[in-house]
Design a protein around this motif. Structure first.
Motif, PDB file in Angstrom:
ATOM      1  N   ALA A   1      -3.540   2.333   9.767  1.00  0.00           N
ATOM      2  CA  ALA A   1      -2.096   2.071   9.748  1.00  0.00           C
ATOM      3  C   ALA A   1      -1.766   0.945   8.771  1.00  0.00           C
ATOM      4  CB  ALA A   1      -1.616   1.725  11.150  1.00  0.00           C
TER       5      ALA A   1
ATOM      6  N   GLU B   1      -1.925   2.286   5.264  1.00  0.00           N
ATOM      7  CA  GLU B   1      -0.746   3.068   4.904  1.00  0.00           C
ATOM      8  C   GLU B   1       0.389   2.158   4.444  1.00  0.00           C
ATOM      9  OE1 GLU B   1       1.975   6.613   6.928  1.00  0.00           O
ATOM     10  OE2 GLU B   1       0.015   6.085   7.763  1.00  0.00           O
ATOM     11  N   GLU B   2       0.567   1.034   5.110  1.00  0.00           N
ATOM     12  CA  GLU B   2       1.583   0.069   4.702  1.00  0.00           C
ATOM     13  C   GLU B   2       1.273  -0.502   3.322  1.00  0.00           C
ATOM     14  OE1 GLU B   2       1.663  -2.852   7.745  1.00  0.00           O
ATOM     15  OE2 GLU B   2       2.503  -1.509   9.270  1.00  0.00           O
TER      16      GLU B   2
ATOM     17  N   GLN C   1       2.129   1.954   0.534  1.00  0.00           N
ATOM     18  CA  GLN C   1       3.564   1.986   0.247  1.00  0.00           C
ATOM     19  C   GLN C   1       3.989   0.763  -0.558  1.00  0.00           C
ATOM     20  OE1 GLN C   1       4.945   2.294   4.284  1.00  0.00           O
ATOM     21  NE2 GLN C   1       4.879   4.537   4.294  1.00  0.00           N
TER      22      GLN C   1
ATOM     23  N   HIS D   1      -4.497  -0.010  -3.508  1.00  0.00           N
ATOM     24  CA  HIS D   1      -4.256   0.974  -2.454  1.00  0.00           C
ATOM     25  C   HIS D   1      -3.377   2.110  -2.960  1.00  0.00           C
ATOM     26  CE1 HIS D   1      -6.018  -1.998   0.238  1.00  0.00           C
ATOM     27  NE2 HIS D   1      -6.020  -1.079   1.183  1.00  0.00           N
TER      28      HIS D   1
ATOM     29  N   ILE E   1       0.507  10.079   1.458  1.00  0.00           N
ATOM     30  CA  ILE E   1       0.276   8.668   1.769  1.00  0.00           C
ATOM     31  C   ILE E   1      -0.598   8.541   3.012  1.00  0.00           C
ATOM     32  CG2 ILE E   1       1.382   6.529   2.526  1.00  0.00           C
ATOM     33  CD1 ILE E   1       3.786   7.316   0.782  1.00  0.00           C
ATOM     34  N   ALA E   2      -0.310   9.351   4.025  1.00  0.00           N
ATOM     35  CA  ALA E   2      -1.107   9.311   5.249  1.00  0.00           C
ATOM     36  C   ALA E   2      -2.548   9.725   4.981  1.00  0.00           C
ATOM     37  CB  ALA E   2      -0.479  10.224   6.305  1.00  0.00           C
TER      38      ALA E   2
ATOM     39  N   ALA F   1      -4.446   6.983   3.256  1.00  0.00           N
ATOM     40  CA  ALA F   1      -4.808   5.929   4.204  1.00  0.00           C
ATOM     41  C   ALA F   1      -6.041   6.324   5.005  1.00  0.00           C
ATOM     42  CB  ALA F   1      -3.636   5.647   5.135  1.00  0.00           C
TER      43      ALA F   1
END
Length: 524
Positions: free
Chosen positions: A314, A317-318, A321, A355, A374-375, A378
């Protein structure tokens, strides 16, 4: 976009050459200091047997060192051949310690090795002993610099991304040198090398004692190896704990994968002594937990949490972004280098650029990536848990075995009763491969656990590879396997030949080749 098959084959080729090269490095590290200890005893006592021991183990050290240097050169060329974008992107940081390591290995270390072999009749006892200790120190300093380079790949500090040159550049070389991950890796790695050298000496000595040959030398070598190995094996465990703490601080995903820790637990976290990682269902089957242990090892406290894999995904993923914002700003800077607003945005978010580059596996215009992409990017930050989980436990099991083994050997040595312990001598002989197995496991954990990163959080592995054709990487891979197999056969034959002949035949031949009179080394 680089063919993923080429990337995987490039990884396989580098893994094979690196792990093959590291068959020689730990023995070089361990034998160098044991030889220095033996020669120190010779200088202090004047007993000829210690000089013969120094020379005999020095011959085996020399064979091993030559093979290590030859295989190490190939690895450095691969950075330009197979990983050219890596060399471009982070060469400003990685190249400096790598160049210093080359100077250490090829000039300082090799010079003292030459003096060690050819200086017996040209230097006094004390002068030659100084050379031997400098040879040992040079060998270990050589390892220091390559581990500083590797430590930076694990935890990149002291560098920033320059949007004008499109490269990572050094801003604080002291931070690179004092990188906590690099320092922990260095002391842990050299201690493992000392264990390897001690096991090598002890196993060969046990072989001689079982055969009833070269008893005077074998008995003394066994005693030195027992004491040196016990101290080294204990230090490996202590310094390994430091490496675990450094991973908990700076490489959280690696630590979570090693422990198969899918969910974040209440502090202090339990240690999974046994389990079968189920990556598809994100859990461990048949898990056996030991309460508090992982929290104490990883955080050295009872109230600090260790994040689990799903929480770290998680967070990734941030960061992806946020990295998209940095990438979009970078595109604006490329179009207009005077865009102050874009530079301000990039300066705020550049740490997450790496990332965002994970999305390059799925599309080129990463600023337009979908939620699903994106998921998935991650999730890609999670290495394969099963291999890491089991490899770590194999390494730890061997480490505890070696502590017990050397403790018993030291006890027998103090009691001067090991010659009659034929069962133990056989165990010592057949335990010879164990330090190498543990060390290769350690390197697998360090490198495989960093995936999918070539440089953790900065450069994805697939993005670092050269754009080679499939047939090119296959041809070089097959060539390396064939050449290294031949080198391995030569190494084993040379070692076995020297061991089979023993000091009575090896040393006269060595002295003749160096044009050293038989009694010349006894002169002060």
């Amino acid at each position: 976009m680089i063919d993923q098959t080429v990337v995987e084959l490039s990884r396989l080729q580098f893994a094979l050459t690196a792990m093959y090269h590291f068959l020689f490095v730990p023995l070089t590290l361990g034998l160098s200091f044991m030889i220095a200890i033996m020669e120190s005893v010779y200088v202090m006592t004047g007993k000829e047997v210690w000089r013969r021991m120094t020379l005999f183990w020095g011959v085996l050290f020399g064979i091993n060192f030559a093979m290590g240097v030859g295989t190490g050169i190939v690895m450095e060329f691969q950075f330009g051949m197979n990983w050219s974008y890596y060399s471009h992107y982070v060469g400003d940081i990685f190249g400096a310690p790598l160049a210093i390591e080359g100077l250490m290995a090829f000039f300082l270390e090799a010079t003292f090795i030459g003096l060690f072999f050819f200086g017996w009749n040209r230097l006094s006892k004390v002068q030659h002993l100084t050379v031997t200790w400098l040879m040992a120190l040079g060998t270990n300093l050589s390892a220091l610099w390559i581990l500083i380079a590797n430590g930076w790949m694990q935890y990149p500090v002291g560098a920033v991304f320059n949007p004008d040159t499109m490269r990572m550049e050094v801003v604080d070389f002291a931070a690179v040198l004092l990188n906590p991950v690099a320092q922990a890796k260095f002391v842990h790695t050299v201690s493992a090398g000392y264990v390897t050298g001690a096991m090598f000496v002890m196993s060969i000595s046990a072989f001689y004692l079982l055969r009833g040959k070269h008893r005077e030398m074998a008995r003394r070598s066994f005693a030195v190896a027992a004491a040196f190995g016990l101290l080294a094996s204990i230090s490996v465990a202590v310094l390994g704990d430091e490496s675990g703490y450094a991973a908990a601080e700076n490489q959280k995903m690696k630590l979570a994968a090693i422990e198969g820790m899918w969910q974040t637990e209440e502090a202090p976290a339990a240690f999974t002594a046994f389990g079968i990682p189920n990556q598809a269902e994100q859990r461990n089957d048949y898990a056996v937990h030991i309460p508090y242990v992982m929290g104490l090892i990883g955080t050295r406290s009872l109230d600090t949490q260790i994040p689990g894999i799903l929480e770290l995904v998680a967070r990734a993923e941030e960061r992806i972004q946020t990295g998209q914002i940095a990438y979009a700003a970078l595109e604006r800077i490329k179009a207009n280098k005077d865009d102050a607003e874009a530079r301000a945005v990039f300066d705020r978010h550049w740490q997450d650029l790496g990332h965002a580059l994970l999305l390059k596996r799925y599309r080129d215009d990463i600023e337009n990536a979908t939620v699903e992409q994106i998921a998935q990017a991650a999730v890609d930050t999670v290495p394969m848990v099963g291999p890491l989980f089991w490899t770590f436990r194999i390494m730890v099991a061997i480490g505890f075995y070696l502590i017990g083994f050397f403790a018993l050997a030291f006890w027998y040595s103090c009691k001067d009763s090991f010659e009659s312990k034929t069962t133990f001598l056989k165990i010592a002989l057949f335990s010879l491969p164990l330090p190498w197995i543990a060390i290769e496991c350690g390197w697998f954990i360090a490198e495989y656990g960093r995936q999918p990163w070539a440089v953790d959080g900065v450069l994805p592995t697939f993005y670092a590879a050269s754009g080679l054709a499939l047939y090119e990487i296959l041809a070089s891979l097959i060539g390396f396997v064939l050449i290294y197999t031949v080198l391995m056969v030569i190494e084993i034959k040379l070692m076995l030949k020297a061991i089979g002949k023993g000091p009575e035949q090896v040393l006269p031949a060595l002295q003749a080749s160096m044009n050293v009179p038989a009694n010349a080394a006894s002169k002060s």
